[in-house]
Design an enzyme around this catalytic site. Structure first.
Site, PDB file in Angstrom:
ATOM      1  N   GLU A  45     -27.256 -76.703  16.823  1.00  0.00           N
ATOM      2  CA  GLU A  45     -27.656 -76.190  18.137  1.00  0.00           C
ATOM      3  C   GLU A  45     -29.103 -76.614  18.332  1.00  0.00           C
ATOM      4  OE1 GLU A  45     -27.435 -71.862  18.644  1.00  0.00           O
ATOM      5  OE2 GLU A  45     -29.242 -72.023  19.894  1.00  0.00           O
ATOM      6  N   ARG A  49     -36.554 -75.715  23.188  1.00  0.00           N
ATOM      7  CA  ARG A  49     -37.881 -75.115  23.034  1.00  0.00           C
ATOM      8  C   ARG A  49     -38.964 -76.187  22.946  1.00  0.00           C
ATOM      9  NH1 ARG A  49     -36.378 -70.340  18.625  1.00  0.00           N
ATOM     10  NH2 ARG A  49     -34.418 -69.777  19.629  1.00  0.00           N
ATOM     11  N   LYS A 132     -22.966 -64.828  22.046  1.00  0.00           N
ATOM     12  CA  LYS A 132     -23.962 -64.882  20.987  1.00  0.00           C
ATOM     13  C   LYS A 132     -24.594 -63.503  20.886  1.00  0.00           C
ATOM     14  CE  LYS A 132     -27.884 -67.541  19.385  1.00  0.00           C
ATOM     15  NZ  LYS A 132     -28.585 -68.816  19.528  1.00  0.00           N
TER      16      LYS A 132
END
Ligand SMILES: O=C[C@H](O)COP(=O)(O)O
Ligand SMILES: CC(=O)C(=O)O
Length: 212
Positions: A45, A49, A132
């Protein structure tokens, strides 16, 4: 869930682990992919960022042997950037209907964050079967997932946040847990330092913990 998303969920469930990757330089993407494959975990994943995310997703997804998703996706525009780069699933810290809608429009699996019954119901209303559970440890951990799975029987969770070798088994023991996400397998500083042997070791150790 049937179709591509169902197959994708099966693959994520089979892996049991989702390495949460922060790449500061897209040139690290290729050796990182090699390290994950060598460690027996062809899943990543890649978080939005850093500005290296899109190029890194392109590099890693082009291999064809990795399950590459995008993380920290906060807007519909980022969904497009992730999917155009080759991401097959899109992870978000929280639940944003606009992000989920765009994922559905682009035909990729949305994996939004949800830790309260209200957020879970919103995800169910959006047609999702997996969320999630983030931030996992500070939101009640495995006990909270067990509690949520009682009224939401069919829902599966991917807990992430504050999980590592010491508490991984608490989560994998919960039947509603599909897989566990975390950055411990892919330390940002080790990647930045080019220590991909360490990534392979940490990944292999994590795989052995979930295979035991
Ligand atoms: O999903 C992203 C989280 O920031 C990962 O949390 P962690 O670093 O505690 O594994
Ligand atoms: C925390 C998380 O789920 C993400 O960055 O996508």
């Amino acid at each position: 869930m049937t179709g591509p998303s169902g197959e994708l969920l099966e693959r994520i469930g089979a892996a049991r682990l989702v390495p949460v990757v922060v790449l500061d330089d897209a040139t690290s993407a290729a050796p990182l992919a090699e390290a994950l494959v060598a460690g027996g975990l062809p899943v990543a994943e890649v978080t939005f960022r850093t500005t290296a995310a899109v190029e890194s997703i392109k590099t890693m997804s082009a291999r064809g042997d990795l399950l590459v998703g995008a993380g920290t996706v906060l807007t519909a525009e980022q969904v497009d950037a992730a999917v155009d780069a080759g991401a097959s699933y899109v992870v978000s810290p929280g639940f944003d209907p606009a992000v989920v809608r765009r994922c559905n429009e682009r035909g990729v699996l949305p994996l939004p964050g949800a830790v309260t019954a209200t957020e879970v119901q919103a995800a169910l209303a959006a047609g999702l079967q997996v969320v999630k559970f983030f931030p996992a440890e500070t939101s009640g951990g495995a006990k909270a997932i067990k509690a949520l799975s009682a009224p939401f029987a069919g829902l599966r969770f991917v807990p992430t946040g504050g999980i590592g070798p010491a508490n991984l088994a608490e989560y994998t023991a919960v039947s509603a847990v599909l897989a566990v996400g975390g950055s411990w397998m892919v330390p940002r500083d080790a990647i930045a330092a080019g220590d991909f042997d360490k990534v392979s070791r940490l990944t292999a150790d994590a795989v052995s913990l979930v295979s035991a």
